[in-house]
Design a protein around this motif. Sequence first.
Motif, PDB file in Angstrom:
ATOM      1  N   LYS A 174      38.481 -28.962  -9.465  1.00 16.18           N
ATOM      2  CA  LYS A 174      38.948 -29.792  -8.349  1.00 16.18           C
ATOM      3  C   LYS A 174      40.443 -29.549  -8.151  1.00 16.18           C
ATOM      4  O   LYS A 174      41.200 -29.446  -9.108  1.00 16.18           O
ATOM      5  CB  LYS A 174      38.692 -31.269  -8.641  1.00 16.18           C
ATOM      6  CG  LYS A 174      37.302 -31.717  -8.236  1.00 16.18           C
ATOM      7  CD  LYS A 174      37.174 -33.225  -8.222  1.00 16.18           C
ATOM      8  CE  LYS A 174      35.821 -33.623  -7.609  1.00 16.18           C
ATOM      9  NZ  LYS A 174      35.619 -35.081  -7.642  1.00 16.18           N
ATOM     10  N   GLY A 175      40.865 -29.447  -6.906  1.00 18.17           N
ATOM     11  CA  GLY A 175      42.254 -29.169  -6.617  1.00 18.17           C
ATOM     12  C   GLY A 175      42.585 -27.691  -6.565  1.00 18.17           C
ATOM     13  O   GLY A 175      43.735 -27.324  -6.317  1.00 18.17           O
ATOM     14  N   HIS A 176      41.597 -26.832  -6.815  1.00 15.36           N
ATOM     15  CA  HIS A 176      41.836 -25.392  -6.752  1.00 15.36           C
ATOM     16  C   HIS A 176      42.224 -25.000  -5.325  1.00 15.36           C
ATOM     17  O   HIS A 176      41.771 -25.605  -4.349  1.00 15.36           O
ATOM     18  CB  HIS A 176      40.572 -24.645  -7.192  1.00 15.36           C
ATOM     19  CG  HIS A 176      40.771 -23.186  -7.419  1.00 15.36           C
ATOM     20  ND1 HIS A 176      40.750 -22.267  -6.384  1.00 15.36           N
ATOM     21  CD2 HIS A 176      40.982 -22.471  -8.556  1.00 15.36           C
ATOM     22  CE1 HIS A 176      40.938 -21.058  -6.877  1.00 15.36           C
ATOM     23  NE2 HIS A 176      41.077 -21.144  -8.205  1.00 15.36           N
ATOM     24  N   ARG A 177      43.025 -23.967  -5.203  1.00 13.22           N
ATOM     25  CA  ARG A 177      43.522 -23.542  -3.899  1.00 13.22           C
ATOM     26  C   ARG A 177      42.401 -23.125  -2.943  1.00 13.22           C
ATOM     27  O   ARG A 177      42.567 -23.169  -1.712  1.00 13.22           O
ATOM     28  CB  ARG A 177      44.509 -22.382  -4.072  1.00 13.22           C
ATOM     29  CG  ARG A 177      43.880 -21.125  -4.668  1.00 13.22           C
ATOM     30  CD  ARG A 177      44.884 -20.006  -4.848  1.00 13.22           C
ATOM     31  NE  ARG A 177      44.234 -18.815  -5.405  1.00 13.22           N
ATOM     32  CZ  ARG A 177      43.593 -17.907  -4.684  1.00 13.22           C
ATOM     33  NH1 ARG A 177      43.521 -18.045  -3.367  1.00 13.22           N
ATOM     34  NH2 ARG A 177      43.023 -16.864  -5.266  1.00 13.22           N
ATOM     35  N   ASP A 188      37.154 -13.445  -2.716  1.00 13.95           N
ATOM     36  CA  ASP A 188      38.201 -14.463  -2.873  1.00 13.95           C
ATOM     37  C   ASP A 188      38.459 -14.762  -4.342  1.00 13.95           C
ATOM     38  O   ASP A 188      39.535 -15.239  -4.717  1.00 13.95           O
ATOM     39  CB  ASP A 188      37.794 -15.767  -2.177  1.00 13.95           C
ATOM     40  CG  ASP A 188      37.832 -15.677  -0.658  1.00 13.95           C
ATOM     41  OD1 ASP A 188      38.517 -14.773  -0.135  1.00 13.95           O
ATOM     42  OD2 ASP A 188      37.176 -16.508  -0.005  1.00 13.95           O
ATOM     43  N   LEU A 189      37.422 -14.506  -5.177  1.00 14.07           N
ATOM     44  CA  LEU A 189      37.526 -14.818  -6.608  1.00 14.07           C
ATOM     45  C   LEU A 189      37.994 -13.630  -7.438  1.00 14.07           C
ATOM     46  O   LEU A 189      38.045 -13.708  -8.663  1.00 14.07           O
ATOM     47  CB  LEU A 189      36.154 -15.283  -7.134  1.00 14.07           C
ATOM     48  CG  LEU A 189      35.512 -16.462  -6.392  1.00 14.07           C
ATOM     49  CD1 LEU A 189      34.136 -16.758  -6.966  1.00 14.07           C
ATOM     50  CD2 LEU A 189      36.393 -17.696  -6.463  1.00 14.07           C
ATOM     51  N   GLY A 233      32.211 -27.518 -17.830  1.00 14.08           N
ATOM     52  CA  GLY A 233      33.303 -28.210 -18.511  1.00 14.08           C
ATOM     53  C   GLY A 233      34.537 -27.344 -18.633  1.00 14.08           C
ATOM     54  O   GLY A 233      35.673 -27.813 -18.452  1.00 14.08           O
ATOM     55  N   PHE A 234      34.331 -26.069 -18.923  1.00 15.78           N
ATOM     56  CA  PHE A 234      35.463 -25.135 -19.004  1.00 15.78           C
ATOM     57  C   PHE A 234      36.155 -24.999 -17.649  1.00 15.78           C
ATOM     58  O   PHE A 234      37.380 -24.939 -17.554  1.00 15.78           O
ATOM     59  CB  PHE A 234      34.991 -23.770 -19.499  1.00 15.78           C
ATOM     60  CG  PHE A 234      34.640 -23.721 -20.960  1.00 15.78           C
ATOM     61  CD1 PHE A 234      35.154 -24.636 -21.857  1.00 15.78           C
ATOM     62  CD2 PHE A 234      33.785 -22.738 -21.442  1.00 15.78           C
ATOM     63  CE1 PHE A 234      34.834 -24.589 -23.198  1.00 15.78           C
ATOM     64  CE2 PHE A 234      33.454 -22.668 -22.789  1.00 15.78           C
ATOM     65  CZ  PHE A 234      33.984 -23.596 -23.674  1.00 15.78           C
ATOM     66  N   VAL A 235      35.326 -24.922 -16.590  1.00 12.52           N
ATOM     67  CA  VAL A 235      35.901 -24.827 -15.247  1.00 12.52           C
ATOM     68  C   VAL A 235      36.687 -26.102 -14.925  1.00 12.52           C
ATOM     69  O   VAL A 235      37.813 -26.052 -14.406  1.00 12.52           O
ATOM     70  CB  VAL A 235      34.807 -24.581 -14.194  1.00 12.52           C
ATOM     71  CG1 VAL A 235      35.384 -24.683 -12.777  1.00 12.52           C
ATOM     72  CG2 VAL A 235      34.158 -23.219 -14.406  1.00 12.52           C
ATOM     73  N   ALA A 236      36.106 -27.266 -15.215  1.00 17.82           N
ATOM     74  CA  ALA A 236      36.777 -28.541 -14.934  1.00 17.82           C
ATOM     75  C   ALA A 236      38.110 -28.644 -15.666  1.00 17.82           C
ATOM     76  O   ALA A 236      39.061 -29.271 -15.167  1.00 17.82           O
ATOM     77  CB  ALA A 236      35.865 -29.700 -15.325  1.00 17.82           C
ATOM     78  N   ALA A 237      38.181 -28.010 -16.842  1.00 19.69           N
ATOM     79  CA  ALA A 237      39.416 -28.043 -17.621  1.00 19.69           C
ATOM     80  C   ALA A 237      40.458 -27.068 -17.101  1.00 19.69           C
ATOM     81  O   ALA A 237      41.577 -26.996 -17.642  1.00 19.69           O
ATOM     82  CB  ALA A 237      39.105 -27.734 -19.085  1.00 19.69           C
ATOM     83  N   GLY A 238      40.114 -26.305 -16.050  1.00 21.90           N
ATOM     84  CA  GLY A 238      41.067 -25.394 -15.453  1.00 21.90           C
ATOM     85  C   GLY A 238      41.149 -24.041 -16.112  1.00 21.90           C
ATOM     86  O   GLY A 238      42.107 -23.289 -15.866  1.00 21.90           O
ATOM     87  N   LEU A 239      40.138 -23.679 -16.926  1.00 23.03           N
ATOM     88  CA  LEU A 239      40.193 -22.404 -17.641  1.00 23.03           C
ATOM     89  C   LEU A 239      39.770 -21.223 -16.768  1.00 23.03           C
ATOM     90  O   LEU A 239      40.002 -20.072 -17.145  1.00 23.03           O
ATOM     91  CB  LEU A 239      39.312 -22.469 -18.889  1.00 23.03           C
ATOM     92  CG  LEU A 239      39.722 -23.519 -19.931  1.00 23.03           C
ATOM     93  CD1 LEU A 239      38.747 -23.521 -21.092  1.00 23.03           C
ATOM     94  CD2 LEU A 239      41.135 -23.256 -20.417  1.00 23.03           C
ATOM     95  N   GLY A 240      39.153 -21.496 -15.641  1.00 17.55           N
ATOM     96  CA  GLY A 240      38.736 -20.407 -14.774  1.00 17.55           C
ATOM     97  C   GLY A 240      37.737 -20.877 -13.744  1.00 17.55           C
ATOM     98  O   GLY A 240      37.445 -22.076 -13.634  1.00 17.55           O
ATOM     99  N   GLY A 255      34.479 -32.948 -12.429  1.00 15.15           N
ATOM    100  CA  GLY A 255      35.759 -32.263 -12.311  1.00 15.15           C
ATOM    101  C   GLY A 255      35.689 -30.918 -11.610  1.00 15.15           C
ATOM    102  O   GLY A 255      36.670 -30.167 -11.635  1.00 15.15           O
ATOM    103  N   VAL A 256      34.547 -30.622 -10.975  1.00  8.92           N
ATOM    104  CA  VAL A 256      34.428 -29.334 -10.288  1.00  8.92           C
ATOM    105  C   VAL A 256      33.979 -29.546  -8.850  1.00  8.92           C
ATOM    106  O   VAL A 256      33.441 -30.604  -8.493  1.00  8.92           O
ATOM    107  CB  VAL A 256      33.432 -28.389 -11.001  1.00  8.92           C
ATOM    108  CG1 VAL A 256      33.808 -28.206 -12.465  1.00  8.92           C
ATOM    109  CG2 VAL A 256      31.990 -28.887 -10.867  1.00  8.92           C
TER     110      VAL A 256
END
Length: 304
Positions: A174-177, A188-189, A233-240, A255-256
């Motif tokens: 969440k909040g990703h550009r 894009d990824l 969970g890893f994505v929600a934590a901002g790891l990728g 969180g995603v």
Amino acid sequence: MLDVRRMQVLRAVVTSGSVTAAATHLGYTPSAVSQQIAVLERQAGIPLLERVGRGVQPTPAGLLLTEYAGRIGREVAEAETALADLRAGRTGTLTVRYFPTAGADLVAPAVARLRREHPGVRIDLGLVDPGDPLPEVEKGRADLAIVVRPRGQAREGLRLVHLRDDPYRAVLPKGHRLAAKRVLDLNDLAGEPWVGSESPDGSCLELILQACAAAGFSPDVVVQSEDYATAQGFVAAGLGVSLLPRAALAHHHPGVVVRKVRGPEPVRAVHAAVREASLRQPPVRGLLDALRDVARGAAGPAVS
């Protein structure tokens, strides 16, 4: 070795009390019955009948074989009944293997319907995780497996029944550009760190890599997880960022955000794999019908 059919002829003679009556019951001539008994006596090495007046009665050896013939006849009748029940799908065991995301919304309702239609059939369900369930069918350890394979891919002796297509979705913190876009181009990824979500031995990883290659890049996997919930969970934590199949996102992490992708959109084709020979079994056909019906009615989760 004693001949089982001749033992049944002996039993007919003993229970009816005469060769003539046994011949009438069996549809033979009295001479044919006498010949069968004579051969059986030679096999046994001891007399089996003795004359009493106008009839016959069994010797101790004849009585012994008559009792065994009765048991054999009952066992054969039971075997015929059991075989008929199995052939009609009233009994037996059906072994099913599946991968995790096929369980809740595909396998479970189909198996529930099968139990209603074939209540006497025992269903052996097994989750294959990680790995590919298809070898379980190929090696005869399972009657049916839910697998991911390209559409139209055939294997000798196997039938792949297409159930549904399961498209992949981009999963972002969440909040990703890129979260403001409703649909992402896969490239894009390209410059993002990735959370790997597929087993290195599975066909799903190959599908993702091929899609990324078609979009002109190779994903930079910085964290690996073969569990979809953990990957979220890893994505929600901002790891990728990650790509996950839609079926794995029925309950996505708060969180995603989940977005469609295009150019290309990776899609995994979900099939039921069965051996051609197994299709003669009513429970296998019943489960295939149930899986197809469930798959036609299954709706994917909404994209947030």
